[in-house]
Write an enzyme that holds these catalytic residues in place. Sequence first.
Site, PDB file in Angstrom:
ATOM      1  N   ALA A   1       2.331   8.534  -7.049  1.00 32.23           N
ATOM      2  CA  ALA A   1       3.436   9.407  -6.675  1.00 32.23           C
ATOM      3  C   ALA A   1       4.598   9.053  -7.592  1.00 32.23           C
ATOM      4  CB  ALA A   1       3.798   9.177  -5.217  1.00 32.23           C
TER       5      ALA A   1
ATOM      6  N   GLY B   1      -0.965   7.088  -5.435  1.00 29.22           N
ATOM      7  CA  GLY B   1      -1.290   8.477  -5.098  1.00 29.22           C
ATOM      8  C   GLY B   1      -2.378   9.054  -5.995  1.00 29.22           C
TER       9      GLY B   1
ATOM     10  N   GLU C   1      -5.570   7.851  -4.560  1.00 25.27           N
ATOM     11  CA  GLU C   1      -5.742   8.606  -3.308  1.00 25.27           C
ATOM     12  C   GLU C   1      -6.198  10.041  -3.597  1.00 25.27           C
ATOM     13  OE1 GLU C   1      -1.710   7.402  -2.226  1.00 25.27           O
ATOM     14  OE2 GLU C   1      -2.490   6.870  -0.259  1.00 25.27           O
TER      15      GLU C   1
ATOM     16  N   GLU D   1       0.867  -0.035  -4.314  1.00 22.00           N
ATOM     17  CA  GLU D   1       2.101   0.280  -3.578  1.00 22.00           C
ATOM     18  C   GLU D   1       2.841  -0.963  -3.099  1.00 22.00           C
ATOM     19  OE1 GLU D   1      -0.690   1.958  -3.292  1.00 22.00           O
ATOM     20  OE2 GLU D   1      -0.300   4.105  -3.047  1.00 22.00           O
TER      21      GLU D   1
HETATM   22  N1  DAK Z   1       6.161   7.481 -11.259  1.00 23.55           N
HETATM   23  C1  DAK Z   1       7.080   7.851 -12.183  1.00 23.55           C
HETATM   24  N2  DAK Z   1       6.983   7.554 -13.479  1.00 23.55           N
HETATM   25  C2  DAK Z   1       5.932   6.813 -13.872  1.00 23.55           C
HETATM   26  C3  DAK Z   1       4.929   6.373 -12.964  1.00 23.55           C
HETATM   27  C4  DAK Z   1       5.076   6.736 -11.597  1.00 23.55           C
HETATM   28  N3  DAK Z   1       4.177   6.424 -10.660  1.00 23.55           N
HETATM   29  N4  DAK Z   1       4.024   5.643 -13.657  1.00 23.55           N
HETATM   30  C5  DAK Z   1       4.428   5.653 -14.933  1.00 23.55           C
HETATM   31  N5  DAK Z   1       5.568   6.357 -15.069  1.00 23.55           N
HETATM   32  C6  DAK Z   1       6.366   6.592 -16.297  1.00 23.55           C
HETATM   33  C7  DAK Z   1       7.037   5.336 -16.761  1.00 23.55           C
HETATM   34  O1  DAK Z   1       8.222   5.122 -16.046  1.00 23.55           O
HETATM   35  C8  DAK Z   1       7.288   5.659 -18.218  1.00 23.55           C
HETATM   36  O2  DAK Z   1       8.397   6.531 -18.313  1.00 23.55           O
HETATM   37  P1  DAK Z   1       9.584   6.262 -19.385  1.00 23.55           P
HETATM   38  O3  DAK Z   1      10.035   4.881 -19.141  1.00 23.55           O
HETATM   39  O4  DAK Z   1       8.877   6.435 -20.719  1.00 23.55           O
HETATM   40  O5  DAK Z   1      10.581   7.328 -19.078  1.00 23.55           O
HETATM   41  C9  DAK Z   1       6.045   6.469 -18.590  1.00 23.55           C
HETATM   42  O6  DAK Z   1       5.482   6.944 -17.358  1.00 23.55           O
HETATM   43  C10 DAK Z   1       4.984   5.629 -19.276  1.00 23.55           C
HETATM   44  O7  DAK Z   1       4.724   4.495 -18.473  1.00 23.55           O
HETATM   45  P2  DAK Z   1       4.726   3.004 -19.043  1.00 23.55           P
HETATM   46  O8  DAK Z   1       5.629   2.888 -20.214  1.00 23.55           O
HETATM   47  O9  DAK Z   1       4.964   2.094 -17.895  1.00 23.55           O
HETATM   48  O10 DAK Z   1       3.220   2.894 -19.560  1.00 23.55           O
HETATM   49  P3  DAK Z   1       2.320   1.583 -19.675  1.00 23.55           P
HETATM   50  O11 DAK Z   1       1.072   1.999 -20.376  1.00 23.55           O
HETATM   51  O12 DAK Z   1       3.097   0.432 -20.227  1.00 23.55           O
HETATM   52  O13 DAK Z   1       1.951   1.198 -18.155  1.00 23.55           O
HETATM   53  C11 DAK Z   1       1.201   1.680 -15.909  1.00 23.55           C
HETATM   54  C12 DAK Z   1       1.135   2.035 -17.421  1.00 23.55           C
HETATM   55  C13 DAK Z   1       0.408   2.765 -15.157  1.00 23.55           C
HETATM   56  C14 DAK Z   1       0.519   0.312 -15.677  1.00 23.55           C
HETATM   57  C15 DAK Z   1       2.666   1.611 -15.439  1.00 23.55           C
HETATM   58  O14 DAK Z   1       3.307   2.829 -15.847  1.00 23.55           O
HETATM   59  C16 DAK Z   1       2.803   1.498 -13.964  1.00 23.55           C
HETATM   60  O15 DAK Z   1       2.622   0.435 -13.396  1.00 23.55           O
HETATM   61  N6  DAK Z   1       3.158   2.609 -13.311  1.00 23.55           N
HETATM   62  C17 DAK Z   1       3.394   2.632 -11.876  1.00 23.55           C
HETATM   63  C18 DAK Z   1       2.059   2.626 -11.141  1.00 23.55           C
HETATM   64  C19 DAK Z   1       2.292   2.597  -9.653  1.00 23.55           C
HETATM   65  O16 DAK Z   1       2.889   1.697  -9.087  1.00 23.55           O
HETATM   66  N7  DAK Z   1       1.761   3.614  -8.994  1.00 23.55           N
HETATM   67  C20 DAK Z   1       1.889   3.761  -7.569  1.00 23.55           C
HETATM   68  C21 DAK Z   1       3.090   4.594  -7.323  1.00 23.55           C
HETATM   69  S1  DAK Z   1       3.575   4.581  -5.625  1.00 23.55           S
HETATM   70  C22 DAK Z   1       3.876   8.086   0.867  1.00 23.55           C
HETATM   71  C23 DAK Z   1       3.272   8.939   0.004  1.00 23.55           C
HETATM   72  C24 DAK Z   1       2.790   8.503  -1.171  1.00 23.55           C
HETATM   73  C25 DAK Z   1       2.963   7.195  -1.543  1.00 23.55           C
HETATM   74  C26 DAK Z   1       3.597   6.330  -0.693  1.00 23.55           C
HETATM   75  C27 DAK Z   1       4.054   6.749   0.508  1.00 23.55           C
HETATM   76  N8  DAK Z   1       4.268   8.589   2.089  1.00 23.55           N
HETATM   77  C28 DAK Z   1       3.999   9.947   2.418  1.00 23.55           C
HETATM   78  C29 DAK Z   1       4.708   7.715   3.139  1.00 23.55           C
HETATM   79  C30 DAK Z   1       2.459   6.823  -2.803  1.00 23.55           C
HETATM   80  C31 DAK Z   1       3.045   5.936  -3.538  1.00 23.55           C
HETATM   81  C32 DAK Z   1       2.640   5.716  -4.902  1.00 23.55           C
HETATM   82  O17 DAK Z   1       1.746   6.325  -5.458  1.00 23.55           O
END
Ligand code: DAK
Length: 259
Positions: A65, A110, A113, A133
Amino acid sequence: MDERFLRVELADGVAVVTIDRQEALNALNSEVIDSLHRVFHALGKEDSLRAVILTGAGKAFVAGADIKEMADFTAAQGRAFSRRGQRVFSEIEAFPRPVIAAVNGFALGGGCELAMACDLRIASEKAKLGQPEVNLGVTPGFGGTQRLARLVGGPAAKRLLFTGELLPADRALQLGLVDEVVPPETLLDRCRELAALIAQKGPVAVSYCKQAVNAGLDMSLERGIAYEAELFAQTFATADQKEGMQAFVDKRPARFAGR
Ligand code: DAK
Protein backbone atom coordinates in the site's frame (compact mmCIF):
# COMPACT_ATOMS: atom_id res chain seq x y z
CA MET A 1 -10.29 -0.12 -20.35
CA ASP A 2 -6.82 1.39 -19.75
CA GLU A 3 -6.39 3.70 -16.76
CA ARG A 4 -3.55 6.07 -15.84
CA PHE A 5 -1.75 3.38 -13.80
CA LEU A 6 -3.26 0.24 -15.32
CA ARG A 7 -2.87 -1.34 -18.75
CA VAL A 8 -5.27 -3.99 -19.99
CA GLU A 9 -4.67 -6.26 -22.99
CA LEU A 10 -7.47 -8.64 -23.90
CA ALA A 11 -6.79 -11.34 -26.50
CA ASP A 12 -7.97 -14.92 -27.02
CA GLY A 13 -10.11 -14.84 -23.89
CA VAL A 14 -7.21 -13.84 -21.62
CA ALA A 15 -6.78 -10.38 -20.10
CA VAL A 16 -3.35 -9.24 -18.95
CA VAL A 17 -3.72 -6.43 -16.41
CA THR A 18 -0.47 -4.59 -15.70
CA ILE A 19 -0.11 -2.19 -12.79
CA ASP A 20 2.28 0.48 -14.01
CA ARG A 21 3.20 3.06 -11.41
CA GLN A 22 6.88 2.38 -11.50
CA GLU A 23 7.97 5.60 -9.77
CA ALA A 24 6.51 4.12 -6.56
CA LEU A 25 7.22 0.44 -7.36
CA ASN A 26 3.52 0.09 -8.26
CA ALA A 27 2.43 0.90 -4.69
CA LEU A 28 -1.33 0.83 -4.23
CA ASN A 29 -2.63 4.36 -3.76
CA SER A 30 -6.35 5.20 -3.85
CA GLU A 31 -6.22 5.78 -7.59
CA VAL A 32 -4.66 2.39 -8.36
CA ILE A 33 -7.15 0.67 -6.06
CA ASP A 34 -10.11 2.43 -7.71
CA SER A 35 -8.71 1.60 -11.14
CA LEU A 36 -8.45 -2.08 -10.22
CA HIS A 37 -12.08 -1.97 -9.14
CA ARG A 38 -13.20 -0.39 -12.43
CA VAL A 39 -11.11 -2.72 -14.58
CA PHE A 40 -12.26 -5.92 -12.86
CA HIS A 41 -15.84 -4.66 -13.00
CA ALA A 42 -15.50 -4.08 -16.76
CA LEU A 43 -13.74 -7.43 -17.30
CA GLY A 44 -16.58 -9.16 -15.49
CA LYS A 45 -18.86 -8.09 -18.36
CA GLU A 46 -16.65 -9.61 -21.09
CA ASP A 47 -18.43 -12.78 -22.19
CA SER A 48 -15.38 -14.11 -23.99
CA LEU A 49 -13.09 -13.76 -20.96
CA ARG A 50 -11.70 -17.03 -19.59
CA ALA A 51 -8.81 -15.95 -17.31
CA VAL A 52 -6.97 -12.89 -16.06
CA ILE A 53 -3.24 -12.43 -15.50
CA LEU A 54 -2.33 -9.69 -13.05
CA THR A 55 1.23 -8.36 -13.04
CA GLY A 56 3.36 -5.31 -12.39
CA ALA A 57 5.57 -3.22 -14.67
CA GLY A 58 9.28 -2.88 -13.92
CA LYS A 59 11.00 -4.41 -10.91
CA ALA A 60 7.97 -4.73 -8.64
CA PHE A 61 4.70 -6.60 -8.70
CA VAL A 62 3.39 -4.22 -6.03
CA ALA A 63 5.62 -2.91 -3.20
CA GLY A 64 2.66 -2.48 -0.85
CA ALA A 65 0.00 0.00 0.00
CA ASP A 66 1.24 3.54 -0.66
CA ILE A 67 3.09 4.46 2.52
CA LYS A 68 3.36 8.15 1.54
CA GLU A 69 -0.41 8.43 1.00
CA MET A 70 -1.19 6.57 4.25
CA ALA A 71 1.32 8.46 6.41
CA ASP A 72 -0.96 11.42 7.21
CA PHE A 73 -4.31 9.67 7.14
CA THR A 74 -6.98 10.65 9.61
CA ALA A 75 -9.04 7.79 11.05
CA ALA A 76 -11.83 8.54 8.56
CA GLN A 77 -9.44 8.48 5.61
CA GLY A 78 -7.91 5.25 6.91
CA ARG A 79 -11.35 3.68 7.11
CA ALA A 80 -12.26 4.77 3.56
CA PHE A 81 -8.93 3.48 2.22
CA SER A 82 -9.39 0.20 4.00
CA ARG A 83 -12.92 -0.26 2.62
CA ARG A 84 -11.76 0.54 -0.91
CA GLY A 85 -8.90 -1.94 -0.68
CA GLN A 86 -10.91 -4.70 0.92
CA ARG A 87 -13.66 -4.32 -1.67
CA VAL A 88 -11.18 -4.74 -4.54
CA PHE A 89 -9.38 -7.69 -2.95
CA SER A 90 -12.72 -9.43 -2.36
CA GLU A 91 -13.79 -8.69 -5.95
CA ILE A 92 -10.62 -10.30 -7.27
CA GLU A 93 -10.99 -13.29 -4.97
CA ALA A 94 -14.63 -13.76 -6.03
CA PHE A 95 -14.03 -12.84 -9.70
CA PRO A 96 -15.88 -15.47 -11.75
CA ARG A 97 -12.80 -16.36 -13.82
CA PRO A 98 -9.41 -17.56 -12.53
CA VAL A 99 -6.96 -14.77 -11.78
CA ILE A 100 -3.26 -15.64 -12.05
CA ALA A 101 -0.73 -13.39 -10.32
CA ALA A 102 2.44 -13.10 -12.40
CA VAL A 103 4.71 -12.05 -9.53
CA ASN A 104 7.49 -10.35 -11.44
CA GLY A 105 9.33 -8.67 -8.54
CA PHE A 106 8.65 -7.22 -5.07
CA ALA A 107 5.27 -8.37 -3.72
CA LEU A 108 5.30 -6.78 -0.30
CA GLY A 109 2.60 -5.90 2.20
CA GLY A 110 -0.51 -5.04 0.19
CA GLY A 111 1.29 -6.46 -2.86
CA CYS A 112 1.72 -9.87 -1.27
CA GLU A 113 -1.90 -9.62 -0.11
CA LEU A 114 -3.00 -8.79 -3.67
CA ALA A 115 -1.12 -11.84 -5.00
CA MET A 116 -2.76 -13.97 -2.30
CA ALA A 117 -6.22 -12.76 -3.34
CA CYS A 118 -5.49 -14.26 -6.79
CA ASP A 119 -6.10 -17.94 -7.50
CA LEU A 120 -2.60 -18.91 -8.62
CA ARG A 121 0.79 -17.30 -8.11
CA ILE A 122 3.57 -17.84 -10.64
CA ALA A 123 6.75 -16.06 -9.58
CA SER A 124 9.85 -14.91 -11.39
CA GLU A 125 13.15 -16.07 -9.90
CA LYS A 126 13.66 -12.37 -9.07
CA ALA A 127 10.49 -12.05 -6.99
CA LYS A 128 10.60 -11.25 -3.29
CA LEU A 129 7.51 -11.69 -1.15
CA GLY A 130 6.72 -10.68 2.38
CA GLN A 131 4.57 -8.83 4.87
CA PRO A 132 6.89 -6.12 6.22
CA GLU A 133 4.12 -4.02 7.84
CA VAL A 134 5.60 -4.48 11.33
CA ASN A 135 8.54 -2.34 10.17
CA LEU A 136 6.00 0.49 9.89
CA GLY A 137 4.27 -0.26 13.15
CA VAL A 138 1.08 -1.57 11.53
CA THR A 139 -0.52 -4.91 10.82
CA PRO A 140 -1.42 -6.07 7.33
CA GLY A 141 -4.82 -4.63 6.48
CA PHE A 142 -5.88 -6.27 3.25
CA GLY A 143 -6.34 -9.80 4.57
CA GLY A 144 -2.67 -10.69 4.95
CA THR A 145 -2.87 -12.33 8.35
CA GLN A 146 -5.79 -14.47 7.24
CA ARG A 147 -4.87 -15.52 3.69
CA LEU A 148 -1.19 -16.06 4.54
CA ALA A 149 -2.02 -18.42 7.41
CA ARG A 150 -4.43 -20.34 5.16
CA LEU A 151 -1.77 -20.69 2.46
CA VAL A 152 1.36 -21.50 4.46
CA GLY A 153 -0.02 -22.52 7.87
CA GLY A 154 0.00 -20.68 11.19
CA PRO A 155 3.64 -21.00 12.30
CA ALA A 156 5.17 -20.01 8.93
CA ALA A 157 2.70 -17.12 8.64
CA LYS A 158 3.53 -15.90 12.13
CA ARG A 159 7.26 -16.00 11.44
CA LEU A 160 6.82 -13.92 8.28
CA LEU A 161 4.45 -11.48 9.98
CA PHE A 162 6.55 -11.09 13.15
CA THR A 163 9.88 -10.61 11.35
CA GLY A 164 8.80 -8.80 8.18
CA GLU A 165 11.33 -11.04 6.40
CA LEU A 166 11.38 -10.86 2.58
CA LEU A 167 11.29 -14.32 1.04
CA PRO A 168 13.12 -15.09 -2.18
CA ALA A 169 10.96 -16.89 -4.74
CA ASP A 170 12.43 -20.35 -4.13
CA ARG A 171 11.70 -20.13 -0.41
CA ALA A 172 8.16 -18.84 -1.15
CA LEU A 173 7.72 -21.92 -3.35
CA GLN A 174 8.84 -24.27 -0.55
CA LEU A 175 6.26 -22.70 1.76
CA GLY A 176 3.45 -22.83 -0.80
CA LEU A 177 3.15 -19.06 -1.00
CA VAL A 178 3.76 -19.32 -4.76
CA ASP A 179 2.91 -22.26 -7.00
CA GLU A 180 5.79 -22.17 -9.46
CA VAL A 181 9.01 -20.24 -10.04
CA VAL A 182 10.26 -19.52 -13.55
CA PRO A 183 13.03 -17.44 -15.14
CA PRO A 184 11.99 -13.76 -15.40
CA GLU A 185 11.97 -13.73 -19.20
CA THR A 186 9.48 -16.62 -19.36
CA LEU A 187 7.11 -15.43 -16.63
CA LEU A 188 4.36 -13.95 -18.81
CA ASP A 189 4.58 -16.72 -21.39
CA ARG A 190 4.21 -19.34 -18.66
CA CYS A 191 1.19 -17.51 -17.24
CA ARG A 192 -0.32 -17.20 -20.73
CA GLU A 193 0.25 -20.92 -21.26
CA LEU A 194 -1.61 -21.74 -18.04
CA ALA A 195 -4.39 -19.28 -18.88
CA ALA A 196 -4.73 -20.80 -22.37
CA LEU A 197 -4.99 -24.28 -20.88
CA ILE A 198 -7.74 -23.09 -18.52
CA ALA A 199 -9.46 -21.29 -21.42
CA GLN A 200 -9.97 -24.63 -23.22
CA LYS A 201 -11.98 -26.07 -20.33
CA GLY A 202 -15.67 -25.73 -19.55
CA PRO A 203 -15.94 -22.09 -18.36
CA VAL A 204 -18.91 -22.65 -16.07
CA ALA A 205 -17.22 -25.68 -14.50
CA VAL A 206 -13.98 -23.73 -13.93
CA SER A 207 -15.94 -20.91 -12.37
CA TYR A 208 -17.84 -23.34 -10.09
CA CYS A 209 -14.56 -25.00 -9.07
CA LYS A 210 -13.24 -21.60 -7.96
CA GLN A 211 -16.47 -20.87 -6.11
CA ALA A 212 -16.47 -24.30 -4.43
CA VAL A 213 -12.88 -24.08 -3.20
CA ASN A 214 -13.25 -20.48 -1.97
CA ALA A 215 -16.53 -21.07 -0.17
CA GLY A 216 -15.50 -24.50 1.07
CA LEU A 217 -12.46 -23.13 2.89
CA ASP A 218 -14.86 -21.45 5.32
CA MET A 219 -17.07 -24.52 5.78
CA SER A 220 -16.93 -27.84 7.57
CA LEU A 221 -16.02 -30.74 5.25
CA GLU A 222 -19.59 -31.99 5.45
CA ARG A 223 -21.11 -28.67 4.37
CA GLY A 224 -18.42 -28.18 1.73
CA ILE A 225 -19.21 -31.54 0.16
CA ALA A 226 -22.93 -30.70 0.15
CA TYR A 227 -22.12 -27.38 -1.55
CA GLU A 228 -19.98 -29.19 -4.12
CA ALA A 229 -22.84 -31.59 -4.86
CA GLU A 230 -25.16 -28.65 -5.50
CA LEU A 231 -22.73 -27.01 -7.95
CA PHE A 232 -22.18 -30.40 -9.62
CA ALA A 233 -25.96 -30.72 -10.03
CA GLN A 234 -26.16 -27.23 -11.54
CA THR A 235 -23.62 -28.10 -14.23
CA PHE A 236 -26.19 -30.53 -15.64
CA ALA A 237 -28.35 -27.54 -16.50
CA THR A 238 -25.58 -26.11 -18.72
CA ALA A 239 -24.91 -26.41 -22.42
CA ASP A 240 -21.24 -26.93 -21.51
CA GLN A 241 -22.00 -30.24 -19.78
CA LYS A 242 -23.95 -31.50 -22.81
CA GLU A 243 -21.18 -30.42 -25.15
CA GLY A 244 -18.34 -31.75 -22.97
CA MET A 245 -19.84 -35.21 -22.60
CA GLN A 246 -21.02 -35.41 -26.23
CA ALA A 247 -17.54 -34.41 -27.41
CA PHE A 248 -16.05 -37.23 -25.31
CA VAL A 249 -18.46 -39.74 -26.86
CA ASP A 250 -17.74 -38.36 -30.37
CA LYS A 251 -13.97 -38.49 -29.69
CA ARG A 252 -13.50 -34.82 -30.62
CA PRO A 253 -12.39 -31.71 -28.71
CA ALA A 254 -15.22 -29.92 -26.89
CA ARG A 255 -16.30 -26.48 -28.06
CA PHE A 256 -17.62 -24.85 -24.91
CA ALA A 257 -19.98 -21.88 -25.12
CA GLY A 258 -19.60 -20.90 -21.49
CA ARG A 259 -23.24 -21.32 -20.50
N1 DAK B 1 4.64 3.14 -0.86
C1 DAK B 1 5.05 4.29 -1.44
N2 DAK B 1 6.19 4.41 -2.12
C2 DAK B 1 6.99 3.33 -2.21
C3 DAK B 1 6.63 2.08 -1.62
C4 DAK B 1 5.40 2.01 -0.92
N3 DAK B 1 4.94 0.88 -0.37
N4 DAK B 1 7.64 1.20 -1.87
C5 DAK B 1 8.55 1.87 -2.59
N5 DAK B 1 8.16 3.14 -2.80
C6 DAK B 1 8.88 4.21 -3.53
C7 DAK B 1 10.09 4.66 -2.77
O1 DAK B 1 9.73 5.59 -1.78
C8 DAK B 1 10.92 5.29 -3.87
O2 DAK B 1 10.38 6.56 -4.18
P1 DAK B 1 11.34 7.86 -4.33
O3 DAK B 1 12.13 7.92 -3.09
O4 DAK B 1 12.18 7.52 -5.56
O5 DAK B 1 10.39 8.98 -4.54
C9 DAK B 1 10.61 4.38 -5.06
O6 DAK B 1 9.40 3.68 -4.75
C10 DAK B 1 11.69 3.33 -5.28
O7 DAK B 1 11.90 2.65 -4.05
P2 DAK B 1 13.34 2.43 -3.41
O8 DAK B 1 14.27 3.51 -3.83
O9 DAK B 1 13.15 2.20 -1.96
O10 DAK B 1 13.79 1.09 -4.16
P3 DAK B 1 14.78 -0.04 -3.62
O11 DAK B 1 14.99 -0.98 -4.76
O12 DAK B 1 15.98 0.55 -2.96
O13 DAK B 1 13.95 -0.81 -2.47
C11 DAK B 1 12.00 -1.90 -1.55
C12 DAK B 1 12.84 -1.55 -2.81
C13 DAK B 1 10.70 -2.56 -2.04
C14 DAK B 1 12.78 -2.91 -0.68
C15 DAK B 1 11.72 -0.62 -0.73
O14 DAK B 1 11.16 0.35 -1.63
C16 DAK B 1 10.74 -0.84 0.37
O15 DAK B 1 11.07 -1.37 1.41
N6 DAK B 1 9.50 -0.39 0.15
C17 DAK B 1 8.45 -0.47 1.16
C18 DAK B 1 7.92 -1.89 1.23
C19 DAK B 1 6.87 -2.00 2.31
O16 DAK B 1 7.09 -1.76 3.48
N7 DAK B 1 5.69 -2.41 1.88
C20 DAK B 1 4.56 -2.57 2.77
C21 DAK B 1 3.81 -1.29 2.74
S1 DAK B 1 2.60 -1.20 4.02
C22 DAK B 1 -4.50 -1.51 6.03
C23 DAK B 1 -4.47 -1.70 4.68
C24 DAK B 1 -3.33 -2.01 4.05
C25 DAK B 1 -2.15 -2.06 4.75
C26 DAK B 1 -2.16 -1.84 6.10
C27 DAK B 1 -3.31 -1.57 6.75
N8 DAK B 1 -5.72 -1.29 6.62
C28 DAK B 1 -6.90 -1.30 5.82
C29 DAK B 1 -5.87 -1.30 8.04
C30 DAK B 1 -0.99 -2.35 4.01
C31 DAK B 1 0.16 -1.84 4.32
C32 DAK B 1 1.29 -1.98 3.44
O17 DAK B 1 1.26 -2.57 2.37
